[in-house]
Scaffold this motif. Structure first.
Motif, mmCIF file in Angstrom:
data_model
loop_
_atom_site.group_PDB
_atom_site.id
_atom_site.type_symbol
_atom_site.label_atom_id
_atom_site.label_comp_id
_atom_site.label_asym_id
_atom_site.label_seq_id
_atom_site.Cartn_x
_atom_site.Cartn_y
_atom_site.Cartn_z
ATOM 1 N N GLU A 173 4.738 10.577 -0.741
ATOM 2 C CA GLU A 173 4.157 9.245 -0.699
ATOM 3 C C GLU A 173 5.176 8.267 -0.149
ATOM 4 N N MET B 223 0.840 -1.185 0.000
ATOM 5 C CA MET B 223 0.000 0.000 0.000
ATOM 6 C C MET B 223 0.878 1.239 0.000
ATOM 7 N N GLU C 250 -0.619 7.223 11.925
ATOM 8 C CA GLU C 250 -1.215 8.311 11.155
ATOM 9 C C GLU C 250 -1.919 9.232 12.140
ATOM 10 N N HIS D 54 -4.808 12.589 3.965
ATOM 11 C CA HIS D 54 -4.093 11.521 3.273
ATOM 12 C C HIS D 54 -5.048 10.717 2.403
ATOM 13 N N ARG D 55 -4.453 9.857 1.580
ATOM 14 C CA ARG D 55 -5.232 8.854 0.859
ATOM 15 C C ARG D 55 -4.383 7.610 0.688
ATOM 16 N N TRP D 56 -5.075 6.488 0.556
ATOM 17 C CA TRP D 56 -4.453 5.182 0.408
ATOM 18 C C TRP D 56 -4.569 4.702 -1.030
ATOM 19 N N ARG D 57 -3.600 3.888 -1.447
ATOM 20 C CA ARG D 57 -3.648 3.232 -2.744
ATOM 21 C C ARG D 57 -3.015 1.864 -2.588
ATOM 22 N N LEU E 233 0.789 5.347 0.937
ATOM 23 C CA LEU E 233 0.085 6.401 1.649
ATOM 24 C C LEU E 233 0.595 7.711 1.094
#
Length: 183
Positions: A145, A136, A156, A161-164, A138
């Motif tokens: 990132e 993943m 966190e 933020h965003r996750w991928r 972040l």
């Protein structure tokens, strides 16, 4: 009660996520205050649109008191209030994770009027995560990132933020979430 250590189990990673089960062993106290096992069972995952599947393992909206029967307070919602906790394991599908809005999330709705959810959000929580499988990334609001691999730990602190999920297999993340104050 005999207990054995078992890991998170899920279907073939190439299939759509459904059917996650997490063995959960819980202790508590009997009427005389002695330690006892009160639960040893599999907790089913719950499909969450825009996320994947979450197994809600322990949800409390206030601090525990002991001795206790060891029952899960089963507080509602993904994100706890100040002083509350959530312990979840999530399995997420490849790509950007763009959760459906909840009252506890502060979503960035993009640049368009009524814009699309691009996955960026904040919550009034401190999140402690351990990546169990998959990879993943972040991303923070300045574009920085970091790639997380199995065994990596993330703390966190209420940041945007965003996750991928990186790669073509789902990722599984265990998270302990504590409600916090935002000033």
């Amino acid at each position: 009660m005999k207990t054995k250590s078992k890991n998170v189990t899920m279907n073939n990673p190439d299939e759509k996520i459904q059917g996650m089960k997490v063995r959960t062993v819980v202790t508590g106290h009997d009427a005389k205050g002695r330690s006892v096992f009160v639960q040893d069972e599999k907790v089913d995952g719950t499909p969450i649109p825009g996320l994947g599947e979450l197994a809600f393992l322990w949800n409390a909206d206030e601090p525990a008191t002991y001795p206790s029967a060891g029952n899960n307070p089963a507080a509602p919602g993904i994100f706890p209030p100040v002083g509350g906790i959530r312990y979840i394991i999530g399995t997420y599908l490849p790509g950007v994770i763009a959760p459906e809005p909840t009252p506890e999330m502060h979503l960035d709705d993009g640049d368009e009027p009524g814009g699309a959810n691009d996955g960026f959000h904040t919550t009034d929580t401190t999140d402690f995560g351990v990546l169990l499988s998959g990879n993943m990334a972040l991303e923070l609001d300045d574009g920085a990132e970091v790639l997380l691999s199995p065994g990596d730990v993330l703390i966190e602190n209420g940041t945007r933020h965003r996750w991928r999920v990186v790669g073509d297999v789902p990722a599984t993340l265990a998270s302990f979430i504590i409600g916090a104050l935002r000033r």
